[in-house]
Design a protein around this motif. Structure first.
Motif, mmCIF file in Angstrom:
data_model
loop_
_atom_site.group_PDB
_atom_site.id
_atom_site.type_symbol
_atom_site.label_atom_id
_atom_site.label_comp_id
_atom_site.label_asym_id
_atom_site.label_seq_id
_atom_site.Cartn_x
_atom_site.Cartn_y
_atom_site.Cartn_z
ATOM 1 N N THR A 46 -60.251 21.989 49.718
ATOM 2 C CA THR A 46 -58.718 21.808 49.265
ATOM 3 C C THR A 46 -58.431 23.122 49.252
ATOM 4 O O THR A 46 -57.163 23.625 49.575
ATOM 5 C CB THR A 46 -58.681 20.974 48.026
ATOM 6 N N TRP A 47 -59.032 24.000 48.583
ATOM 7 C CA TRP A 47 -58.804 25.565 48.396
ATOM 8 C C TRP A 47 -58.470 26.181 49.880
ATOM 9 O O TRP A 47 -57.378 26.643 50.023
ATOM 10 C CB TRP A 47 -59.688 26.276 47.782
ATOM 11 N N PHE A 50 -55.137 24.770 51.391
ATOM 12 C CA PHE A 50 -53.961 25.458 50.787
ATOM 13 C C PHE A 50 -53.824 26.921 51.299
ATOM 14 O O PHE A 50 -52.971 27.284 50.737
ATOM 15 C CB PHE A 50 -53.985 25.018 49.402
ATOM 16 N N GLY A 52 -53.603 28.442 53.802
ATOM 17 C CA GLY A 52 -52.372 28.300 54.768
ATOM 18 C C GLY A 52 -52.360 29.243 55.810
ATOM 19 O O GLY A 52 -51.586 29.531 56.426
ATOM 20 N N PHE A 85 -45.243 24.633 51.276
ATOM 21 C CA PHE A 85 -46.650 24.607 50.610
ATOM 22 C C PHE A 85 -47.709 23.528 51.740
ATOM 23 O O PHE A 85 -48.782 23.590 51.654
ATOM 24 C CB PHE A 85 -46.722 23.576 49.164
ATOM 25 N N VAL A 86 -47.164 22.960 52.898
ATOM 26 C CA VAL A 86 -48.105 22.567 53.682
ATOM 27 C C VAL A 86 -48.586 23.376 54.778
ATOM 28 O O VAL A 86 -47.846 24.146 55.427
ATOM 29 C CB VAL A 86 -47.116 21.441 54.713
ATOM 30 N N SER A 87 -49.955 23.777 54.545
ATOM 31 C CA SER A 87 -50.490 24.705 55.435
ATOM 32 C C SER A 87 -50.674 24.191 56.819
ATOM 33 O O SER A 87 -50.870 22.844 56.885
ATOM 34 C CB SER A 87 -51.590 25.248 54.603
ATOM 35 N N LEU A 90 -53.448 21.149 56.416
ATOM 36 C CA LEU A 90 -53.095 19.975 55.854
ATOM 37 C C LEU A 90 -52.513 19.108 57.024
ATOM 38 O O LEU A 90 -52.587 17.862 57.063
ATOM 39 C CB LEU A 90 -52.184 20.039 54.922
#
Lengths: 266, 244
Positions: A46-47, A50, A52, A85-87, A90
């Motif tokens: 998750t890290w 995000f 990105g 925020f959507v890398s 994702l």
């Protein structure tokens, strides 16, 4: 005798409540280790997702599995329509993430360790109400086979990435760095996990009642046997592949940032 | 060498009871049922215990040994920690009759709800080994009901009226996958058996003394068949197109 309606008179031994048990072994160890393992594995991914910046997931021919397939390169304009925020990761990770979230093994793991439903066998639960997977949202777990289809497609891309990692200046210039082997093992472990899926086992032949009626059903029996073989170690491959995806991403990040040299093996 | 070991055995009935201590002289190779028999023979002739074969084939001596559902005849004393008394309790999910004996008749009522084997009309009674293998595993079930006892849907939530339990998912799977069977039990599986209540935490598989892979080979395949029929629009369409 039992009430014919099925209602049972409570056994006088019954004691309700979280962690109520007569067991004396370390029953809490497995859920605890699972929380730690899944926390570290999914926490890292998750890290990474995000962060990105896809450049951190690239190094020469290496492409981190977190960014593969590179949808954001094929459709660069797509990122402009999405919230900040959507890398790019994702755009991809929802599919393998959904595959793992609905996987029968992971369901067992997180129902036990995160939802304590139950934490272990013959151990009391903190919840009184229970509807299992009969109602929303958990009835959605039945979508697992669709995530499996997507995971198989992504697996094909990961194999392409793994083979590409053995080249440098073109398809005929073969060089194996340590990263090439890491990416190859990543594709192997993910294949062993994905191809042992319970839904695939059903769809490839498990739905048949008779394996000997026609030539294709015999072929399906062979395929079903192969998937069954992998399925028997589904838990093992679930953990190994999860850990290795994280390791692969970390390795490529370290190499691309110059903190780690990628040794040439042959 | 004979060795003195302490046992705590539940004594009581539906009205209540308590754990009672006994000391037993044990020998090599003894199982919990041997010790219970010795208590019965020498110290407590009124101790109620159900047993038959003492060979893990009849499924009668199910109990909870040190809190874990087990067959008493298959639980060796040398596998249990010697520093504390061995605790033996009756199965907790079923109504207690006396001491270690519970009333498991609810299971037989559930069994009646499942349509029995229905042969295909004019079917050829020849089948190949690959067709036999899968359903043969389910024939190993000795109906000890340890899986029913440990299943949290029955044990903790008392969903008996709407949930058949792992033993009967094994039976449903055995019939549904049977190459010579013509009956359709998927509607029953979906709407009456409560297969959706199972959250596949695999306790039934862990306690099965016959090593039947209840969750992987019976419950999950049943869930997948239910998905085929009731939840998967593409399979529905394919079934309509190809009339399968």
């Amino acid at each position: 005798m039992s009430d014919p309606s099925g209602a049972q008179a409570r056994n006088p031994l019954y004691r309700a409540g979280f962690a109520v048990t007569e067991r004396r072994d370390l029953w809490w160890m497995e859920p605890l280790l699972t929380v730690l393992g899944l926390g570290v594995g999914f926490g890292y991914l998750t890290w990474a997702a995000f962060l990105g910046n896809p450049e951190h997931g690239h190094y020469g021919p290496y492409l981190s599995p977190v960014y593969s397939p590179p949808v954001y390169e094929w459709f660069p304009s797509i990122m402009t329509y999405l919230p900040a925020f959507v890398s790019p990761a994702l755009l991809i990770l929802w599919a393998p993430g959904g595959f793992r979230a609905t996987c029968y093994y992971y369901r067992k793991a997180y129902y036990r360790s995160f939802f304590l439903n139950p934490a272990s066998c013959a151990v009391g639960k903190p919840w009184e109400k229970y509807c299992g997977e009969t109602e929303f949202p958990l009835v959605v777990q039945n979508i697992h086979r669709y995530f499996m289809y997507l995971a198989v497609v992504i697996l094909a891309f990961l194999w392409y990435d793994a083979l590409k990692a053995f080249t440098r200046d073109g398809p005929k210039d073969y060089v194996a760095g340590a990263g090439s082997v890491v990416l190859l093992l990543n594709a192997v472990f993910l294949s062993l996990y994905t191809l042992g899926c319970h839904s695939l086992r059903h769809l490839i032949g498990g739905y048949l009642d008779c394996f000997s009626t026609c030539p294709t059903s015999k072929l399906r029996h062979t395929a079903w046997g192969g998937v069954t073989c992998l399925n028997e170690r589904h838990m093992l491959w679930a953990w190994v592949s999860l850990g290795w995806v994280g390791f692969t991403d970390l390795y490529i990040r370290l190499v691309s940032s110059g903190r780690l040299a990628d040794p040439v093996l042959f | 060498m004979p060795e003195q070991r302490s046992f705590r055995v539940f004594r009581g009935d539906a009205g209540g009871g308590q754990m009672k201590e006994y000391t037993v002289e044990t020998g090599p190779g003894m199982v919990v049922l041997d010790a219970v028999h010795q208590i019965q023979a020498t110290q407590a002739p009124d101790l109620a215990v159900r047993w038959n074969c003492k060979a893990a084939k009849c499924g009668s001596c199910s109990a909870e040994v040190n809190g874990k559902p087990k067959l008493m005849c298959k639980t060796r004393l040398d596998d249990l920690p010697a520093d504390r008394p061995v605790e033996v309790r009756p199965m907790r999910t079923f109504p207690l009759i006396k001491d270690l004996v519970t009333d498991v008749s609810w299971n037989y009522e559930v069994n009646k709800k499942i349509p029995p084997f229905t042969p295909k009309p004019n079917g050829e009674w020849r089948w190949m080994q690959e067709d036999v293998d899968r359903v043969q595993e389910f024939r190993k079930c000795i109906e000890c009901f340890l899986c029913q006892n440990v299943c949290h849907v029955l044990r903790e939530h008392q969903k008996q009226p709407e949930f058949f339990g792992p033993r009967f998912f094994v039976r449903l799977a055995a019939l549904e996958m049977h190459p010579m069977d013509a009956a359709d039990r998927l509607d029953l599986t979906h709407r009456q058996s409560g297969v959706g209540y199972c959250n596949i935490t695999k306790c039934c598989t862990e306690v099965c003394p016959e090593d039947i892979h209840i969750t992987d080979n019976a419950i999950i395949p049943l869930k997948e068949r239910v998905v085929d029929r009731f939840y998967d629009p593409v399979r529905r369409l394919l079934r309509k197109l190809f009339r399968r």
